[in-house]
Design a protein around this motif. Structure first.
Motif, PDB file in Angstrom:
ATOM      1  N   GLU A   1      -3.890 -30.804  -1.167  1.00  0.00           N
ATOM      2  CA  GLU A   1      -3.459 -31.803  -1.732  1.00  0.00           C
ATOM      3  C   GLU A   1      -2.133 -31.995  -2.214  1.00  0.00           C
ATOM      4  O   GLU A   1      -1.658 -32.949  -2.942  1.00  0.00           O
ATOM      5  N   ILE A   2      -1.370 -30.799  -2.162  1.00  0.00           N
ATOM      6  CA  ILE A   2      -0.201 -30.879  -2.627  1.00  0.00           C
ATOM      7  C   ILE A   2       0.797 -30.200  -1.715  1.00  0.00           C
ATOM      8  O   ILE A   2       0.271 -29.786  -0.450  1.00  0.00           O
ATOM      9  N   GLU A   3       2.247 -30.198  -1.789  1.00  0.00           N
ATOM     10  CA  GLU A   3       3.087 -29.843  -0.720  1.00  0.00           C
ATOM     11  C   GLU A   3       4.037 -28.767  -1.555  1.00  0.00           C
ATOM     12  O   GLU A   3       4.653 -29.169  -2.536  1.00  0.00           O
ATOM     13  N   LEU A   4       4.156 -27.685  -0.999  1.00  0.00           N
ATOM     14  CA  LEU A   4       4.946 -26.723  -1.499  1.00  0.00           C
ATOM     15  C   LEU A   4       6.063 -26.690  -0.840  1.00  0.00           C
ATOM     16  O   LEU A   4       6.479 -26.693  -0.037  1.00  0.00           O
ATOM     17  N   LEU A   5       7.058 -27.202  -1.926  1.00  0.00           N
ATOM     18  CA  LEU A   5       8.616 -27.312  -1.614  1.00  0.00           C
ATOM     19  C   LEU A   5       9.378 -26.017  -1.517  1.00  0.00           C
ATOM     20  O   LEU A   5      10.150 -25.761  -0.660  1.00  0.00           O
ATOM     21  N   SER A   6       9.307 -25.120  -2.418  1.00  0.00           N
ATOM     22  CA  SER A   6       9.963 -24.053  -2.445  1.00  0.00           C
ATOM     23  C   SER A   6       9.393 -22.974  -3.287  1.00  0.00           C
ATOM     24  O   SER A   6       8.600 -23.197  -4.046  1.00  0.00           O
ATOM     25  N   VAL A   7       9.981 -21.441  -2.818  1.00  0.00           N
ATOM     26  CA  VAL A   7       9.345 -20.520  -3.926  1.00  0.00           C
ATOM     27  C   VAL A   7      10.337 -19.615  -4.227  1.00  0.00           C
ATOM     28  O   VAL A   7      11.257 -19.346  -3.259  1.00  0.00           O
ATOM     29  N   ARG A   8      10.621 -19.432  -5.191  1.00  0.00           N
ATOM     30  CA  ARG A   8      11.923 -18.396  -5.932  1.00  0.00           C
ATOM     31  C   ARG A   8      10.829 -16.922  -6.287  1.00  0.00           C
ATOM     32  O   ARG A   8      10.100 -17.221  -7.244  1.00  0.00           O
ATOM     33  N   ARG A   9      11.287 -15.983  -5.712  1.00  0.00           N
ATOM     34  CA  ARG A   9      10.758 -14.774  -6.190  1.00  0.00           C
ATOM     35  C   ARG A   9      11.961 -13.612  -6.674  1.00  0.00           C
ATOM     36  O   ARG A   9      12.899 -13.758  -6.141  1.00  0.00           O
ATOM     37  N   ARG A  10      11.573 -12.767  -7.748  1.00  0.00           N
ATOM     38  CA  ARG A  10      12.143 -11.803  -8.148  1.00  0.00           C
ATOM     39  C   ARG A  10      11.411 -10.604  -8.320  1.00  0.00           C
ATOM     40  O   ARG A  10      10.177 -10.421  -8.953  1.00  0.00           O
ATOM     41  N   LEU A  11      11.742  -9.527  -8.016  1.00  0.00           N
ATOM     42  CA  LEU A  11      11.354  -8.107  -8.045  1.00  0.00           C
ATOM     43  C   LEU A  11      12.111  -7.207  -9.129  1.00  0.00           C
ATOM     44  O   LEU A  11      13.422  -7.274  -8.837  1.00  0.00           O
ATOM     45  N   HIS A  12      11.515  -6.587 -10.150  1.00  0.00           N
ATOM     46  CA  HIS A  12      12.531  -5.485 -10.696  1.00  0.00           C
ATOM     47  C   HIS A  12      11.701  -4.442 -11.112  1.00  0.00           C
ATOM     48  O   HIS A  12      10.412  -4.407 -11.213  1.00  0.00           O
ATOM     49  N   GLY A  13      12.539  -3.389 -10.847  1.00  0.00           N
ATOM     50  CA  GLY A  13      12.050  -2.108 -11.069  1.00  0.00           C
ATOM     51  C   GLY A  13      12.385  -1.431 -12.352  1.00  0.00           C
ATOM     52  O   GLY A  13      12.998  -1.878 -13.275  1.00  0.00           O
ATOM     53  N   ALA A  14      11.936  -0.125 -12.813  1.00  0.00           N
ATOM     54  CA  ALA A  14      12.147   0.326 -13.906  1.00  0.00           C
ATOM     55  C   ALA A  14      13.779   0.760 -14.161  1.00  0.00           C
ATOM     56  O   ALA A  14      14.131   0.838 -15.048  1.00  0.00           O
ATOM     57  N   ASP A  15      14.457   0.810 -13.047  1.00  0.00           N
ATOM     58  CA  ASP A  15      15.969   1.121 -13.327  1.00  0.00           C
ATOM     59  C   ASP A  15      16.816  -0.173 -13.220  1.00  0.00           C
ATOM     60  O   ASP A  15      18.006  -0.121 -13.564  1.00  0.00           O
ATOM     61  N   ASP A  16      16.246  -1.533 -13.110  1.00  0.00           N
ATOM     62  CA  ASP A  16      16.714  -2.729 -13.467  1.00  0.00           C
ATOM     63  C   ASP A  16      17.072  -2.837 -14.801  1.00  0.00           C
ATOM     64  O   ASP A  16      16.603  -2.680 -15.789  1.00  0.00           O
TER      65      ASP A  16
END
Length: 97
Positions: free
Chosen positions: A82-97
């Motif tokens: 029923e929807i359209e996915l236009l974009s996805v923004r991902r971020r990963l962070h570790g203990a050192d960030d």
């Protein structure tokens, strides 16, 4: 410890011309995402009736698990007919960030 976030930019169907109609599309998606044991909420485009931004956040001991969970969340959102996915923004962070 690793954290990951994903923000999904979603185009809603043309019949979502009110906030009530918009909620009828967004709430089931957020509920389905929470089954993956993530924090999920509508975070953007709050005043736009035809668009929504839904974000998820996950914390895990291994980066691989964070990636798997975010992949599963993205597949769930992209698979909603029923929807359209236009974009996805991902971020990963570790203990050192």
């Amino acid at each position: 410890m690793f954290t990951g976030t994903a923000v999904f930019d979603i185009l809603l169907p043309g019949d979502s011309r009110s906030l009530k109609a918009k909620r009828s599309y967004v709430r089931p998606i957020v509920a389905a995402l929470r089954r993956f044991e993530v924090s999920a909420a509508e975070v953007g485009a709050l005043d736009l009736h035809g668009r929504a931004e839904i974000a998820v956040a996950v914390v895990a001991a291994e980066v691989g698990h964070v990636t798997e969970v975010l992949d599963s969340c993205e597949r769930l959102v992209a698979g909603r007919p029923e929807i359209e996915l236009l974009s996805v923004r991902r971020r990963l962070h570790g203990a050192d960030d």
